[in-house]
Enzyme design. Sequence first.
Site, mmCIF file in Angstrom:
data_model
loop_
_atom_site.group_PDB
_atom_site.id
_atom_site.type_symbol
_atom_site.label_atom_id
_atom_site.label_comp_id
_atom_site.label_asym_id
_atom_site.label_seq_id
_atom_site.Cartn_x
_atom_site.Cartn_y
_atom_site.Cartn_z
ATOM 1 N N TYR A 18 0.845 -1.098 0.019
ATOM 2 C CA TYR A 18 0.257 0.069 0.058
ATOM 3 C C TYR A 18 0.850 1.539 0.033
ATOM 4 C CZ TYR A 18 -3.676 3.457 1.185
ATOM 5 O OH TYR A 18 -4.479 4.447 1.019
ATOM 6 N N HIS A 22 1.361 4.250 -3.010
ATOM 7 C CA HIS A 22 1.190 5.556 -2.768
ATOM 8 C C HIS A 22 2.365 6.632 -2.937
ATOM 9 C CE1 HIS A 22 -2.600 4.405 -1.670
ATOM 10 N NE2 HIS A 22 -3.390 5.735 -1.891
ATOM 11 N N TYR A 41 -3.602 16.041 1.899
ATOM 12 C CA TYR A 41 -4.251 14.909 2.004
ATOM 13 C C TYR A 41 -2.985 13.847 2.655
ATOM 14 C CZ TYR A 41 -6.870 10.898 0.195
ATOM 15 O OH TYR A 41 -7.884 9.696 -0.211
ATOM 16 N N TRP A 75 -7.369 3.570 -10.725
ATOM 17 C CA TRP A 75 -6.698 3.524 -9.361
ATOM 18 C C TRP A 75 -7.568 2.567 -8.598
ATOM 19 C CZ3 TRP A 75 -2.141 5.031 -7.669
ATOM 20 C CH2 TRP A 75 -1.756 4.759 -6.335
ATOM 21 N N TRP A 76 -8.759 2.631 -8.463
ATOM 22 C CA TRP A 76 -9.319 1.785 -7.611
ATOM 23 C C TRP A 76 -9.239 0.268 -8.145
ATOM 24 C CZ3 TRP A 76 -14.924 4.461 -7.881
ATOM 25 C CH2 TRP A 76 -14.773 5.620 -6.901
#
Length: 103
Positions: A18, A22, A41, A75-76
């Site tokens: 993960y 990112h 963010y 992306w999802w």
Amino acid sequence: MQRVAFKMKLKPGFRAEYQKRHEAIWPELKQLLQSAGISDYSIFLDEETDTLYAVQKLSGQSSQDLGSTAIVQKWWAYMADIMDTNPDNSPVSVPLKEVFYLP
């Protein structure tokens, strides 16, 4: 400026993956988020539960449905193997209620 927080769930064993994904966020996705008024963010990980906590600032009346864009859908799909997702591959996301803020 509005601040929004939500939580998501990471599948066990995928913490490093993960973070790796990112760290290499796609430039076109970053640009889309910024152009939609999303800034500052951050995503935090609770290592005991693999729960992700996200906080972001929204400028103006940002009401654009980013989930309908091709890059967000891509992306999802890219992230679906390591997170709890809905049938459309969007991450299962639960809004969080703010109970304290110290500016």
